[in-house]
Design a protein around this motif. Sequence first.
Motif, PDB file in Angstrom:
ATOM      1  N   GLN A   1       0.816  -1.242   0.056  1.00 36.62           N
ATOM      2  CA  GLN A   1      -0.001  -0.178  -0.041  1.00 36.62           C
ATOM      3  C   GLN A   1       1.013   1.194   0.236  1.00 36.62           C
ATOM      4  N   THR A   2       2.010   1.303   0.848  1.00 36.75           N
ATOM      5  CA  THR A   2       2.783   2.266   0.698  1.00 36.75           C
ATOM      6  C   THR A   2       3.667   2.599  -0.676  1.00 36.75           C
ATOM      7  N   ALA A   3       3.715   1.441  -1.358  1.00 31.45           N
ATOM      8  CA  ALA A   3       4.371   1.671  -2.541  1.00 31.45           C
ATOM      9  C   ALA A   3       3.308   2.220  -3.617  1.00 31.45           C
ATOM     10  N   ALA A   4       2.013   1.813  -3.479  1.00 33.92           N
ATOM     11  CA  ALA A   4       1.028   2.428  -4.410  1.00 33.92           C
ATOM     12  C   ALA A   4       1.026   3.900  -4.205  1.00 33.92           C
ATOM     13  N   ILE A   5       1.015   4.070  -2.863  1.00 32.89           N
ATOM     14  CA  ILE A   5       0.622   5.770  -2.594  1.00 32.89           C
ATOM     15  C   ILE A   5       1.836   6.360  -3.075  1.00 32.89           C
ATOM     16  N   GLU A   6       3.053   5.843  -2.958  1.00 35.06           N
ATOM     17  CA  GLU A   6       4.016   6.656  -3.672  1.00 35.06           C
ATOM     18  C   GLU A   6       4.145   6.834  -4.806  1.00 35.06           C
TER      19      GLU A   6
ATOM     20  N   GLU B   1       3.066  10.147  -9.919  1.00 37.83           N
ATOM     21  CA  GLU B   1       2.313  10.482 -11.003  1.00 37.83           C
ATOM     22  C   GLU B   1       1.638  11.901 -10.983  1.00 37.83           C
ATOM     23  N   VAL B   2       1.059  12.265  -9.699  1.00 31.83           N
ATOM     24  CA  VAL B   2       0.454  13.562  -9.636  1.00 31.83           C
ATOM     25  C   VAL B   2       1.488  14.675  -9.771  1.00 31.83           C
ATOM     26  N   LYS B   3       2.892  14.583  -9.123  1.00 26.14           N
ATOM     27  CA  LYS B   3       3.912  15.466  -9.267  1.00 26.14           C
ATOM     28  C   LYS B   3       4.244  15.330 -10.780  1.00 26.14           C
ATOM     29  N   ALA B   4       4.380  14.544 -11.533  1.00 31.25           N
ATOM     30  CA  ALA B   4       4.500  14.695 -13.071  1.00 31.25           C
ATOM     31  C   ALA B   4       3.506  15.166 -13.775  1.00 31.25           C
ATOM     32  N   LEU B   5       2.211  14.975 -13.465  1.00 27.60           N
ATOM     33  CA  LEU B   5       0.961  15.813 -14.026  1.00 27.60           C
ATOM     34  C   LEU B   5       1.107  17.363 -13.895  1.00 27.60           C
ATOM     35  N   ARG B   6       1.739  17.587 -12.505  1.00 31.83           N
ATOM     36  CA  ARG B   6       1.633  19.177 -12.069  1.00 31.83           C
ATOM     37  C   ARG B   6       2.948  19.668 -12.985  1.00 31.83           C
TER      38      ARG B   6
END
Length: 270
Positions: free
Chosen positions: A217-222, A227-232
């Motif tokens: 779960q931690t790896a999925a959150i990371e 991905e969010v940082k890349a989109l930003r």
Amino acid sequence: MKEQPAQIRWERRTQRPLLALAVAFAVAYAVPIVAPDASRSVTRLCTMVEWFVWGSFALDYVVRLLLTDHRRHFVRTHWLDLVAVILPMLQPLRLLRLVSTLMLVGRRARMASQIRLTTYVAGSVVGLLMFGSLAVLSVERDSPNGNIKTLGDAVWWSFTTMTTVGYGDHAPTTGLGRVIAVGLMLSGIALLGVVTANIAAWFIARFEKDDVEERRQTAAIEELTAEVKALRAQVTALSGSLEPGAVLPRPVPAEAVVTGTEALDGTGVS
């Protein structure tokens, strides 16, 4: 598919028959002790069954030795089996046949991968209690100073001895009885250690499973955060590429799209 060695095939085929013979040995060993007034023919039959079972396990050892490709290694790694086979030959005592048969059954049971540890431990506890009670009763019943005279006394003594409680209300007075007591105490301590280790291993496995799930779960959150940082970053790059004061084109209204389509096919009104 690779063919299994002949020794492994023999061990798998003879596993259940040898266990059945062990049950027959248990019955033959118990009858003369529980019923001391049994006829001579019954006692003789039980003795023959005991020797037959021991001979079957001895034959099993010889066959496995002949089937293996590394006989010296087999003898070195199965020396307890060899001791159990030779033991009754040294002195024809029923107790020696009992000990040797228990050793051989235990060794063959450990080779069976389909037998779970908990089942093996439970069977060991029941077998040691039963055989320990019968063995001590057989050697203490006729002792003038002994106080283990009935099967109930023997079973109670076996329970207290295996659990290392030792109330002292019943105790062996003969040499063989004390040897049996030492064996039961050591077996009880060993089985307690196996049970404790098994429980600890179960808890460790549960904790490791929960830890693996938490790490997943931690790896999925990371991964989602990356991905969010890349989109930003992409949005920032697109915004910086526009000229100052430039206005993004407005979306075309749906009504205008429909009117333009009608004018092209000649159905619209100019």
